[in-house]
Design a protein around this motif. Structure first.
Motif, PDB file in Angstrom:
ATOM      1  N   LYS A  71       0.707  -0.955   0.191  1.00 56.46           N
ATOM      2  CA  LYS A  71       0.279   0.019   0.219  1.00 56.46           C
ATOM      3  C   LYS A  71       0.957   1.128  -0.317  1.00 56.46           C
ATOM      4  O   LYS A  71       0.207   2.037  -0.624  1.00 56.46           O
ATOM      5  CB  LYS A  71      -0.853   0.232   1.555  1.00 56.46           C
ATOM      6  N   VAL A  72       2.752   1.061   0.365  1.00 53.46           N
ATOM      7  CA  VAL A  72       2.865   2.071   0.603  1.00 53.46           C
ATOM      8  C   VAL A  72       3.091   2.841  -1.063  1.00 53.46           C
ATOM      9  O   VAL A  72       3.475   2.236  -2.702  1.00 53.46           O
ATOM     10  CB  VAL A  72       4.263   2.055   1.139  1.00 53.46           C
ATOM     11  N   HIS A  73       3.393   4.730  -1.213  1.00 52.97           N
ATOM     12  CA  HIS A  73       2.707   5.189  -2.508  1.00 52.97           C
ATOM     13  C   HIS A  73       4.533   4.658  -2.909  1.00 52.97           C
ATOM     14  O   HIS A  73       4.800   6.274  -2.622  1.00 52.97           O
ATOM     15  CB  HIS A  73       2.107   6.833  -2.323  1.00 52.97           C
ATOM     16  N   GLY A  74       4.848   3.863  -3.031  1.00 52.62           N
ATOM     17  CA  GLY A  74       6.948   3.632  -3.972  1.00 52.62           C
ATOM     18  C   GLY A  74       7.800   3.993  -2.532  1.00 52.62           C
ATOM     19  O   GLY A  74       7.902   5.363  -2.013  1.00 52.62           O
ATOM     20  N   MET A  75       8.520   3.614  -2.047  1.00 51.56           N
ATOM     21  CA  MET A  75       9.730   3.409  -1.491  1.00 51.56           C
ATOM     22  C   MET A  75      11.450   3.710  -2.037  1.00 51.56           C
ATOM     23  O   MET A  75      11.279   2.379  -2.764  1.00 51.56           O
ATOM     24  CB  MET A  75       9.378   2.106  -0.663  1.00 51.56           C
ATOM     25  N   HIS A  76      11.871   4.615  -2.127  1.00 54.81           N
ATOM     26  CA  HIS A  76      12.931   4.223  -3.236  1.00 54.81           C
ATOM     27  C   HIS A  76      13.963   4.446  -3.067  1.00 54.81           C
ATOM     28  O   HIS A  76      13.860   4.788  -1.333  1.00 54.81           O
ATOM     29  CB  HIS A  76      13.133   5.999  -4.097  1.00 54.81           C
ATOM     30  N   SER A  77      14.844   3.321  -3.418  1.00 56.15           N
ATOM     31  CA  SER A  77      15.690   2.387  -2.399  1.00 56.15           C
ATOM     32  C   SER A  77      17.209   3.612  -1.851  1.00 56.15           C
ATOM     33  O   SER A  77      16.983   4.731  -3.067  1.00 56.15           O
ATOM     34  CB  SER A  77      16.760   2.072  -3.358  1.00 56.15           C
ATOM     35  N   LEU A  78      17.660   3.201  -0.409  1.00 55.34           N
ATOM     36  CA  LEU A  78      18.248   3.935  -0.623  1.00 55.34           C
ATOM     37  C   LEU A  78      19.841   4.026  -1.241  1.00 55.34           C
ATOM     38  O   LEU A  78      19.636   3.024  -1.832  1.00 55.34           O
ATOM     39  CB  LEU A  78      18.627   3.783   0.764  1.00 55.34           C
ATOM     40  N   PRO A  79      21.098   5.338  -1.206  1.00 56.36           N
ATOM     41  CA  PRO A  79      21.595   5.060  -2.637  1.00 56.36           C
ATOM     42  C   PRO A  79      22.525   3.894  -2.226  1.00 56.36           C
ATOM     43  O   PRO A  79      23.219   3.902  -1.414  1.00 56.36           O
ATOM     44  CB  PRO A  79      22.275   6.228  -2.029  1.00 56.36           C
ATOM     45  N   GLY A  80      22.974   3.188  -2.945  1.00 45.62           N
ATOM     46  CA  GLY A  80      24.449   1.619  -2.732  1.00 45.62           C
ATOM     47  C   GLY A  80      23.686   0.070  -2.967  1.00 45.62           C
ATOM     48  O   GLY A  80      24.423  -0.508  -2.361  1.00 45.62           O
ATOM     49  N   MET A  81      22.152   0.694  -2.415  1.00 43.48           N
ATOM     50  CA  MET A  81      21.614  -1.131  -1.332  1.00 43.48           C
ATOM     51  C   MET A  81      20.031  -1.278  -2.855  1.00 43.48           C
ATOM     52  O   MET A  81      18.984   0.046  -1.743  1.00 43.48           O
ATOM     53  CB  MET A  81      21.639  -1.067  -0.754  1.00 43.48           C
ATOM     54  N   GLU A  82      19.802  -1.554  -3.460  1.00 46.15           N
ATOM     55  CA  GLU A  82      18.594  -1.665  -3.446  1.00 46.15           C
ATOM     56  C   GLU A  82      17.486  -2.721  -2.740  1.00 46.15           C
ATOM     57  O   GLU A  82      18.069  -3.078  -1.691  1.00 46.15           O
ATOM     58  CB  GLU A  82      18.449  -2.503  -4.976  1.00 46.15           C
ATOM     59  N   LEU A  83      15.931  -2.310  -1.843  1.00 46.68           N
ATOM     60  CA  LEU A  83      15.371  -2.727  -1.816  1.00 46.68           C
ATOM     61  C   LEU A  83      14.863  -3.479  -3.051  1.00 46.68           C
ATOM     62  O   LEU A  83      14.153  -3.624  -3.267  1.00 46.68           O
ATOM     63  CB  LEU A  83      14.204  -1.985  -0.908  1.00 46.68           C
ATOM     64  N   THR A  84      14.395  -5.827  -2.654  1.00 45.60           N
ATOM     65  CA  THR A  84      14.328  -5.902  -3.660  1.00 45.60           C
ATOM     66  C   THR A  84      13.560  -6.852  -3.337  1.00 45.60           C
ATOM     67  O   THR A  84      13.585  -7.384  -1.595  1.00 45.60           O
ATOM     68  CB  THR A  84      15.514  -6.940  -4.217  1.00 45.60           C
ATOM     69  N   ASP A  85      12.400  -7.643  -4.032  1.00 46.07           N
ATOM     70  CA  ASP A  85      11.833  -8.611  -3.822  1.00 46.07           C
ATOM     71  C   ASP A  85      11.075  -9.506  -2.193  1.00 46.07           C
ATOM     72  O   ASP A  85      11.141 -10.430  -1.453  1.00 46.07           O
ATOM     73  CB  ASP A  85      12.729  -9.816  -2.920  1.00 46.07           C
ATOM     74  N   ALA A  86      10.506  -7.630  -1.589  1.00 46.94           N
ATOM     75  CA  ALA A  86      10.227  -7.549  -0.427  1.00 46.94           C
ATOM     76  C   ALA A  86       8.116  -7.575  -0.597  1.00 46.94           C
ATOM     77  O   ALA A  86       8.182  -7.552  -1.329  1.00 46.94           O
ATOM     78  CB  ALA A  86       9.845  -5.357   0.202  1.00 46.94           C
ATOM     79  N   ASP A  87       8.389  -8.743   0.577  1.00 48.10           N
ATOM     80  CA  ASP A  87       6.899  -9.297   0.427  1.00 48.10           C
ATOM     81  C   ASP A  87       5.485  -8.388   0.354  1.00 48.10           C
ATOM     82  O   ASP A  87       5.441  -7.540   1.521  1.00 48.10           O
ATOM     83  CB  ASP A  87       6.197  -9.811   1.618  1.00 48.10           C
ATOM     84  N   PRO A  88       4.702  -8.042  -0.222  1.00 49.50           N
ATOM     85  CA  PRO A  88       3.651  -7.475  -0.457  1.00 49.50           C
ATOM     86  C   PRO A  88       2.488  -6.805   0.544  1.00 49.50           C
ATOM     87  O   PRO A  88       1.964  -5.948   0.862  1.00 49.50           O
ATOM     88  CB  PRO A  88       3.013  -6.917  -1.740  1.00 49.50           C
ATOM     89  N   SER A  89       2.692  -7.931   1.727  1.00 49.02           N
ATOM     90  CA  SER A  89       1.822  -8.391   2.198  1.00 49.02           C
ATOM     91  C   SER A  89       2.239  -8.135   3.920  1.00 49.02           C
ATOM     92  O   SER A  89       1.270  -8.210   4.521  1.00 49.02           O
ATOM     93  CB  SER A  89       0.662  -9.659   2.138  1.00 49.02           C
ATOM     94  N   ARG A  90       3.190  -8.156   3.593  1.00 48.40           N
ATOM     95  CA  ARG A  90       3.934  -7.522   5.187  1.00 48.40           C
ATOM     96  C   ARG A  90       3.906  -6.324   5.758  1.00 48.40           C
ATOM     97  O   ARG A  90       3.857  -5.674   4.535  1.00 48.40           O
ATOM     98  CB  ARG A  90       5.032  -7.786   5.224  1.00 48.40           C
ATOM     99  N   PRO A  91       3.798  -6.380   6.854  1.00 48.49           N
ATOM    100  CA  PRO A  91       3.561  -4.977   7.385  1.00 48.49           C
ATOM    101  C   PRO A  91       4.877  -3.492   6.957  1.00 48.49           C
ATOM    102  O   PRO A  91       6.071  -3.930   6.622  1.00 48.49           O
ATOM    103  CB  PRO A  91       4.067  -4.756   9.394  1.00 48.49           C
ATOM    104  N   SER A  92       4.777  -2.236   6.179  1.00 52.48           N
ATOM    105  CA  SER A  92       5.771  -1.771   5.968  1.00 52.48           C
ATOM    106  C   SER A  92       7.126  -1.191   6.768  1.00 52.48           C
ATOM    107  O   SER A  92       8.105  -1.109   6.384  1.00 52.48           O
ATOM    108  CB  SER A  92       5.520  -0.665   5.113  1.00 52.48           C
ATOM    109  N   SER A  93       6.330  -1.571   7.747  1.00 48.66           N
ATOM    110  CA  SER A  93       7.034  -1.077   9.324  1.00 48.66           C
ATOM    111  C   SER A  93       7.923  -2.238   9.096  1.00 48.66           C
ATOM    112  O   SER A  93       9.505  -1.768  10.070  1.00 48.66           O
ATOM    113  CB  SER A  93       6.438  -0.773  10.809  1.00 48.66           C
ATOM    114  N   ASP A  94       8.016  -3.197   9.321  1.00 48.21           N
ATOM    115  CA  ASP A  94       8.756  -4.773   9.577  1.00 48.21           C
ATOM    116  C   ASP A  94       9.836  -5.059   8.398  1.00 48.21           C
ATOM    117  O   ASP A  94      11.394  -4.873   8.275  1.00 48.21           O
ATOM    118  CB  ASP A  94       7.851  -5.401   9.511  1.00 48.21           C
ATOM    119  N   VAL A  95       9.319  -4.736   7.271  1.00 48.31           N
ATOM    120  CA  VAL A  95      10.038  -4.148   5.496  1.00 48.31           C
ATOM    121  C   VAL A  95      10.828  -2.948   5.815  1.00 48.31           C
ATOM    122  O   VAL A  95      12.314  -3.166   5.473  1.00 48.31           O
ATOM    123  CB  VAL A  95       8.684  -4.240   4.462  1.00 48.31           C
TER     124      VAL A  95
END
Length: 369
Positions: A71-95
């Motif tokens: 449900k998050v309106h876009g989370m741009h990865s931090l520089p130098g390390m991509e955020l990949t394969d995050a489970d969309p059903s998990r709470p964004s706070s945990d991810v």
């Protein structure tokens, strides 16, 4: 020397000296710390990152469990390390907490927490003194990346203290189940207000949406040109020394299938702002009234910059005037995640820009103001 002067001198003598203090370890602070490392600054020796939160994750760690990553309106990865394969059903706070934690460890950023920054003031020898719960740092420059989460905005209305029900803000929103069978008034025309309404409606006995201005729903994609235009509008306010508005506030509400369903079902039928609060609900001057058990204030946040007050950076318009990320009133101070950089991609860019400016200043390159 009087007692105050003696205490100030002793405080500076005991202070740890660094070139840069970064306050805050959310997206903006971590991006800044990453770029400091890239240009040769060493943590603890040359710079320090201070964060008041108990663990990694920035403001994301405090978001409600029902706000899943999908449900998050876009989370741009931090520089130098991509955020990949995050489970969309998990709470964004945990991810995002896990992602930020891994990022800090990967780049050895050595964030100190929990550390509360009490104030930043002028020291001797051109240094700034950063006074905190963990001691004092004497720094040549400062990157302020404190965001807004710690300053929820609560509007005031006549009769507010008489309401017999519960009032709470988005900052402590517990999730929709807490409103089962209750009559809920949601105040606020932003993304949080609409998300709360759509979540609460299936559980609540009744929901009412109230906003100060008519909401603006925007169809179509938020493309690069539209985003650039929105950032430019916020940037112009900051350049004038006005209190910043969020980028979201000038883009309107993006229409998706969930929004369309909620509008068709009447969940997003909006009423104008009420005139007063009563013990049992709210009233308008025309005689209309709505009874409620809960008033949920989805009314946004303000920049958490009270600790900078001793530096007198604020302009008459209520904001801090910036050129890029640099405070016009004091080129040693940079604000990232403030105004036009208050988005995940904006924070990344602002962190890089701030470090570039700081490197030039510490190398003795004149800074134009």
């Amino acid at each position: 020397m009087n007692d105050i002067g003696a205490r100030d001198a002793a405080a500076q003598q005991a202070a740890q000296e660094v070139d840069v203090v970064v306050i805050g370890a959310g997206q903006a602070g971590l991006s800044s710390a990453h770029h400091l490392r890239r240009v040769g600054f060493e943590p603890d020796r040359d710079f320090v990152v201070l964060d008041h939160s108990p663990r990694p994750g920035g403001a994301w760690q405090f978001r409600w469990p029902s706000l899943t990553y999908g449900k998050v309106h876009g989370m741009h990865s931090l520089p130098g390390m991509e955020l990949t394969d995050a489970d969309p059903s998990r709470p964004s706070s945990d991810v995002i907490r896990e992602y930020f934690d891994a990022y800090e460890r990967r780049f050895d950023l050595r964030v100190r927490r929990p550390v509360d920054v009490h104030k930043v003031r002028e020291g001797d020898g051109g240094r700034l003194l950063v006074e905190t719960s963990a001691g004092t740092w004497a720094t040549r420059t400062l990157i302020n990346a404190t965001g807004t989460w710690d300053r929820p905005f609560w509007p005031r209305y006549p009769g507010q203290d008489t309401f017999r029900g519960r009032q709470l803000h988005t900052a402590v929103y517990p999730g929709p189940e807490a409103f089962k069978g209750q009559r809920v008034i949601v105040v606020g025309g932003g993304a949080s207000g609409t998300q709360h309404l759509m979540e609460i409606a299936p559980y609540a006995a009744e929901t009412t949406w109230v906003t100060r201005r008519p909401p603006v729903f925007r169809e179509g994609p938020f493309d690069e040109n539209w985003g650039r235009s929105a950032v430019a509008m916020v940037e112009e306010r900051v350049r004038q020394g006005l209190a910043p508005r969020s980028v979201v506030s000038v883009t309107g509400l993006p229409v998706n299938d969930a929004i369309r369903r909620a509008r068709a079902d009447g969940v997003l039928d909006r009423l104008p702002m009420f005139d007063r609060i009563t013990p049992s609900g709210v009233e308008w001057d025309d005689g209309q009234r709505v009874d409620a058990d809960v008033i949920l204030w989805a009314t946004g946040f303000r920049a958490a910059i009270e600790h900078l007050a001793p530096l007198r950076l604020r302009e008459a318009g209520g904001g801090i005037r910036l050129e890029g990320t640099r405070a016009v009133a004091d080129p040693r101070v940079h604000l990232v995640g403030y105004g036009p950089s208050a988005s995940t991609i904006g924070a990344n860019r602002a962190g890089r820009a701030a470090v570039r400016d700081i490197r030039r200043l510490l190398d003795g390159v004149p800074v134009a103001v």
